[in-house]
Scaffold this motif. Structure first.
Motif, mmCIF file in Angstrom:
data_model
loop_
_atom_site.group_PDB
_atom_site.id
_atom_site.type_symbol
_atom_site.label_atom_id
_atom_site.label_comp_id
_atom_site.label_asym_id
_atom_site.label_seq_id
_atom_site.Cartn_x
_atom_site.Cartn_y
_atom_site.Cartn_z
ATOM 1 N N ALA A 192 0.883 -1.164 0.000
ATOM 2 C CA ALA A 192 0.000 0.000 0.000
ATOM 3 C C ALA A 192 0.921 1.214 0.000
ATOM 4 O O ALA A 192 1.964 1.207 0.657
ATOM 5 N N CYS A 193 0.564 2.231 -0.756
ATOM 6 C CA CYS A 193 1.418 3.413 -0.840
ATOM 7 C C CYS A 193 0.556 4.662 -0.890
ATOM 8 O O CYS A 193 -0.448 4.708 -1.600
ATOM 9 N N ASP A 194 0.962 5.659 -0.136
ATOM 10 C CA ASP A 194 0.282 6.944 -0.136
ATOM 11 C C ASP A 194 1.337 8.028 -0.313
ATOM 12 O O ASP A 194 2.381 7.988 0.338
ATOM 13 N N VAL A 195 1.079 8.972 -1.198
ATOM 14 C CA VAL A 195 1.988 10.088 -1.424
ATOM 15 C C VAL A 195 1.244 11.355 -1.028
ATOM 16 O O VAL A 195 0.178 11.646 -1.573
ATOM 17 N N THR A 196 1.789 12.077 -0.052
ATOM 18 C CA THR A 196 1.126 13.280 0.460
ATOM 19 C C THR A 196 2.097 14.448 0.456
ATOM 20 O O THR A 196 3.283 14.293 0.175
ATOM 21 N N ASP A 197 1.602 15.600 0.815
ATOM 22 C CA ASP A 197 2.411 16.815 0.959
ATOM 23 C C ASP A 197 3.277 17.078 -0.275
ATOM 24 O O ASP A 197 4.447 17.446 -0.167
ATOM 25 N N ILE A 198 2.687 16.890 -1.455
ATOM 26 C CA ILE A 198 3.434 17.082 -2.701
ATOM 27 C C ILE A 198 3.619 18.572 -2.952
ATOM 28 O O ILE A 198 2.663 19.349 -2.905
ATOM 29 N N THR A 199 4.863 18.957 -3.220
ATOM 30 C CA THR A 199 5.189 20.332 -3.603
ATOM 31 C C THR A 199 5.949 20.270 -4.925
ATOM 32 O O THR A 199 6.041 19.213 -5.544
ATOM 33 N N ALA A 200 6.547 21.392 -5.318
ATOM 34 C CA ALA A 200 7.349 21.411 -6.547
ATOM 35 C C ALA A 200 8.631 20.612 -6.392
ATOM 36 O O ALA A 200 9.169 20.104 -7.380
ATOM 37 N N SER A 201 9.133 20.458 -5.166
ATOM 38 C CA SER A 201 10.426 19.791 -4.979
ATOM 39 C C SER A 201 10.425 18.689 -3.921
ATOM 40 O O SER A 201 11.473 18.146 -3.599
ATOM 41 N N SER A 202 9.252 18.366 -3.367
ATOM 42 C CA SER A 202 9.241 17.352 -2.315
ATOM 43 C C SER A 202 7.913 16.589 -2.304
ATOM 44 O O SER A 202 6.920 17.036 -2.856
ATOM 45 N N ALA A 203 7.960 15.445 -1.639
ATOM 46 C CA ALA A 203 6.757 14.642 -1.444
ATOM 47 C C ALA A 203 7.021 13.675 -0.299
ATOM 48 O O ALA A 203 8.143 13.191 -0.117
ATOM 49 N N ARG A 204 5.988 13.412 0.468
ATOM 50 C CA ARG A 204 6.076 12.450 1.570
ATOM 51 C C ARG A 204 5.495 11.125 1.074
ATOM 52 O O ARG A 204 4.358 11.084 0.600
ATOM 53 N N VAL A 205 6.277 10.048 1.192
ATOM 54 C CA VAL A 205 5.867 8.736 0.713
ATOM 55 C C VAL A 205 5.729 7.800 1.910
ATOM 56 O O VAL A 205 6.662 7.657 2.707
ATOM 57 N N ILE A 206 4.551 7.176 2.015
ATOM 58 C CA ILE A 206 4.272 6.228 3.105
ATOM 59 C C ILE A 206 3.984 4.873 2.458
ATOM 60 O O ILE A 206 3.088 4.755 1.622
ATOM 61 N N VAL A 207 4.759 3.855 2.849
ATOM 62 C CA VAL A 207 4.644 2.528 2.249
ATOM 63 C C VAL A 207 4.424 1.497 3.348
ATOM 64 O O VAL A 207 5.016 1.586 4.432
ATOM 65 N N SER A 208 3.605 0.505 3.035
ATOM 66 C CA SER A 208 3.362 -0.595 3.958
ATOM 67 C C SER A 208 3.082 -1.862 3.169
ATOM 68 O O SER A 208 2.274 -1.843 2.245
ATOM 69 N N PRO A 209 3.757 -2.959 3.498
ATOM 70 C CA PRO A 209 3.438 -4.217 2.819
ATOM 71 C C PRO A 209 2.044 -4.689 3.216
ATOM 72 O O PRO A 209 1.561 -4.387 4.304
ATOM 73 N N THR A 210 1.398 -5.410 2.320
ATOM 74 C CA THR A 210 0.082 -5.967 2.618
ATOM 75 C C THR A 210 0.197 -7.487 2.677
ATOM 76 O O THR A 210 1.285 -8.032 2.550
ATOM 77 N N ASP A 211 -0.898 -8.138 2.867
ATOM 78 C CA ASP A 211 -0.967 -9.605 2.899
ATOM 79 C C ASP A 211 -0.149 -10.220 4.025
ATOM 80 O O ASP A 211 0.337 -11.336 3.908
ATOM 81 N N GLY A 212 0.070 -9.496 5.110
ATOM 82 C CA GLY A 212 0.737 -10.052 6.280
ATOM 83 C C GLY A 212 2.242 -10.201 6.169
ATOM 84 O O GLY A 212 2.861 -10.855 7.004
ATOM 85 N N TYR A 213 2.869 -9.610 5.167
ATOM 86 C CA TYR A 213 4.325 -9.712 5.013
ATOM 87 C C TYR A 213 5.005 -8.949 6.152
ATOM 88 O O TYR A 213 4.704 -7.783 6.391
ATOM 89 N N THR A 214 5.913 -9.605 6.849
ATOM 90 C CA THR A 214 6.589 -8.971 7.986
ATOM 91 C C THR A 214 8.089 -8.864 7.778
ATOM 92 O O THR A 214 8.805 -8.426 8.666
ATOM 93 N N GLY A 215 8.572 -9.255 6.602
ATOM 94 C CA GLY A 215 10.007 -9.202 6.326
ATOM 95 C C GLY A 215 10.466 -7.803 5.951
ATOM 96 O O GLY A 215 9.742 -6.812 6.057
ATOM 97 N N TYR A 216 11.694 -7.739 5.465
ATOM 98 C CA TYR A 216 12.294 -6.464 5.076
ATOM 99 C C TYR A 216 11.949 -6.139 3.623
ATOM 100 O O TYR A 216 11.756 -7.030 2.807
ATOM 101 N N TYR A 217 11.882 -4.853 3.333
ATOM 102 C CA TYR A 217 11.654 -4.400 1.969
ATOM 103 C C TYR A 217 12.364 -3.072 1.767
ATOM 104 O O TYR A 217 12.861 -2.440 2.703
#
Length: 186
Positions: free
Chosen positions: A51-76
């Protein structure tokens, strides 16, 4: 006693010891199987969902929030790349991107280990490169009015890609805000 009876009499205690050893080994193996699950060591995930959400988008920046789905608990790992760069250099051969990532990790680890900042590639991956659970990062050096994509993949602590690489989100940065100020130069 016949010779075969003597042989059986000598082998019975040995057979009992062997049977007990096998039973103990089987019980010990069942305990390990319960910890890791049935069957051989699990193969790495080949396809992960994020799952991914991109917020606070400006001309030179953006905040990216990522989370695995389907119960994955490993590294990414996830990153942002200009969409045109992704399409021209990697879309047709994602292995090139995986190889580039693995080489970057190794080069970075070599530099940090040499500088004494980390003691191993595993420490670098765990502390600075790999993510687990929900990850949140603000990219601050983006170009205005540019299409970007967020890509992600599973990784291990040795810096190896363990899943398919997938584009999980696309976004466009904003135009630069103009102040509207004018100057008269005399």
């Amino acid at each position: 006693m016949k010779y075969t009876d003597k042989l059986r009499a000598m082998c019975r205690p040995a057979a009992a010891v062997i049977a007990a050893s096998l039973l103990f080994a089987a019980c010990d193996n069942d305990e390990e199987t319960e910890k890791r699950g049935p069957g051989p060591d699990p193969e790495p995930e080949t396809e992960l969902s994020f799952a991914c959400d991109v917020t606070d988008i400006t001309a030179s920046s953006a905040r990216v929030i990522v989370s695995p789905t389907d119960g994955y608990t490993g590294y990414y790992y996830f990153d942002v790349m200009e969409k045109t760069e992704f399409e021209t250099q990697y879309a047709d051969n994602l292995q090139v991107l995986a190889d580039r990532f693995e080489a970057m990790v190794q080069e970075t680890a070599d530099r940090y280990i040499e500088a004494g900042q980390v003691s191993s590639i595993e420490e670098l991956m765990e502390s600075a490169i790999a993510s687990q659970g929900i990850a949140d990062y603000e990219y601050q050096t983006l170009n205005p009015l540019t299409d970007y994509c967020v890509w992600a993949c599973g990784v291990d602590l040795q810096g190896k890609v363990t899943s398919d690489i997938s584009v999980i989100k696309e976004f466009t940065t904003l135009d630069v805000e103009h102040s509207g100020m004018t100057f008269d130069i005399a």
